[in-house]
Enzyme design. Structure first.
Site, mmCIF file in Angstrom:
data_model
loop_
_atom_site.group_PDB
_atom_site.id
_atom_site.type_symbol
_atom_site.label_atom_id
_atom_site.label_comp_id
_atom_site.label_asym_id
_atom_site.label_seq_id
_atom_site.Cartn_x
_atom_site.Cartn_y
_atom_site.Cartn_z
ATOM 1 N N LYS A 1 0.838 -1.200 0.000
ATOM 2 C CA LYS A 1 0.000 0.000 0.000
ATOM 3 C C LYS A 1 0.877 1.255 0.000
ATOM 4 O O LYS A 1 0.617 2.202 -0.753
ATOM 5 C CB LYS A 1 -0.929 -0.011 1.226
ATOM 6 C CG LYS A 1 -2.035 -1.058 1.132
ATOM 7 C CD LYS A 1 -2.829 -1.231 2.439
ATOM 8 C CE LYS A 1 -3.898 -2.311 2.281
ATOM 9 N NZ LYS A 1 -4.654 -2.595 3.520
ATOM 10 N N GLN B 1 -4.482 -1.278 9.749
ATOM 11 C CA GLN B 1 -4.417 -2.582 9.092
ATOM 12 C C GLN B 1 -5.015 -3.663 9.997
ATOM 13 O O GLN B 1 -4.713 -3.732 11.189
ATOM 14 C CB GLN B 1 -2.960 -2.914 8.745
ATOM 15 C CG GLN B 1 -2.771 -4.207 7.978
ATOM 16 C CD GLN B 1 -3.414 -4.192 6.582
ATOM 17 O OE1 GLN B 1 -3.537 -3.143 5.959
ATOM 18 N NE2 GLN B 1 -3.835 -5.345 6.116
ATOM 19 N N ASP C 1 -10.711 3.558 4.538
ATOM 20 C CA ASP C 1 -11.119 2.153 4.440
ATOM 21 C C ASP C 1 -12.645 2.019 4.386
ATOM 22 O O ASP C 1 -13.159 0.951 4.046
ATOM 23 C CB ASP C 1 -10.628 1.379 5.671
ATOM 24 C CG ASP C 1 -9.516 0.397 5.351
ATOM 25 O OD1 ASP C 1 -9.423 -0.051 4.194
ATOM 26 O OD2 ASP C 1 -8.761 0.073 6.284
#
Ligand code: GUN
Length: 296
Positions: free
Chosen positions: A54, A100, A123
């Site tokens: 990422k 994460q 997200d």
């Protein structure tokens, strides 16, 4: 039949080239680069590898990425407080925040994700963003679900009036994808079945699918006899298994036999994974633009 290969890497490359131009334009107008902060808890190798991809993809398109590493022993309150502090962003530099997953078992992930300010929640996991998506007015769409829809639209696979069967009801993929595919407009207007571990006779559902999406994290769960000939099959699973004495990555779909039956199939790796990253970058640019517009 040999299924058409839905190449996520190639599509992600095209999305990244387009994003690079849009990020340059943002930089010219605002005098700054979009900034993403990724919070990585503990030392799980798979999570560290995803975070590395990422951050590398962000840098390729001109987005600054900072990785904040936190020991696995962290307690919920301290992690939530850290995320909230990153979100308050007293220097005014942070556009997007990603925590994460998975978090260690002793940490309450909901409490931590709730601490991400909804306007920096790239997200799309905050309840405010989940609610906006459920009402058909999305702000940030969870990246993997958005990536699956983008893959279908880009490949010209009609969803309107089709039966989409999703296996897996996670908040990260299955639930938001059900909302997207059943929503109005391009890439939507499908009839959706959302199957899960308590579904009786799973194969009876999957065999009806015009579009079958496997997102459960069970290696090769979807076998050729579960697929309607000519169907589109999207494999969201990324499972690390030991086989013939070596580690390898396989999806939730038994790839080669299913490729002989399906009309189109996404591979693992190189399918949905790169699109998840590309959608994260799109969300981060959008967060930066929104924040810039709000400050003006
Ligand atoms: N772990 C697996 N998928 C995801 C994702 O989309 N976002 C985050 N933050 N963690 C994940």
């Amino acid at each position: 039949m040999t299924a058409r290969r839905l190449d996520g890497r190639e599509l992600a490359g095209r999305i990244e080239r387009d994003l690079s131009d849009r990020v340059s334009h943002f930089h010219e107008k605002s005098g700054r680069r979009p900034r993403l902060v990724v919070v990585l808890v503990g030392e799980v190798a798979a999570s560290a590898s995803y975070v590395k991809s990422k951050a590398a993809a962000a840098e390729r398109v001109g987005i600054d990425a900072e990785v904040v590493r936190v020991p696995a022993s962290v307690q919920t309150d301290d992690l939530a407080a850290l995320v909230a502090a990153i979100g308050r962003d007293e220097q005014g530099l942070v556009d997007g925040i990603l925590v994460q997953l998975p978090l260690p078992d002793h940490v309450d992930a909901v409490a931590v994700l709730d601490a991400v300010p909804p306007d920096k929640d790239v997200d799309g996991f905050h309840p405010e963003n989940a609610g906006l998506l459920s009402q058909g007015r999305p702000r940030f769409i969870p990246c993997t679900a958005a990536g699956v829809q983008r893959m279908l639209v880009d490949a010209g696979i009609e969803t309107r009036g089709r039966h989409a069967v999703i296996v897996g009801r996670s908040d990260i993929v299955g639930k938001p994808l059900a909302l997207l595919l059943a929503g109005r407009g391009p890439g939507g207007d499908a009839t959706v079945s959302l199957c899960h571990s308590h579904t009786a006779d799973l194969a009876a559902f999957t065999r009806q699918a015009d579009i079958l999406i496997a997102a459960v994290g069970q290696p090769r769960l979807i076998t050729a006899d579960m697929v309607k000939p000519g169907a589109t099959v999207i494999d969201v699973g990324i499972n690390r298994i030991e086989e013939a004495g070596r580690g390898r990555l396989v999806g939730d779909v038994d790839h080669d036999p299913v490729a002989a039956v399906a009309g189109a199939l996404s591979p693992v790796p190189g399918g949905v994974g790169p699109l998840t990253v590309a959608m994260l970058l799109e969300n981060t640019l959008q967060a930066a633009r929104d924040r810039q517009a709000a400050a003006a």
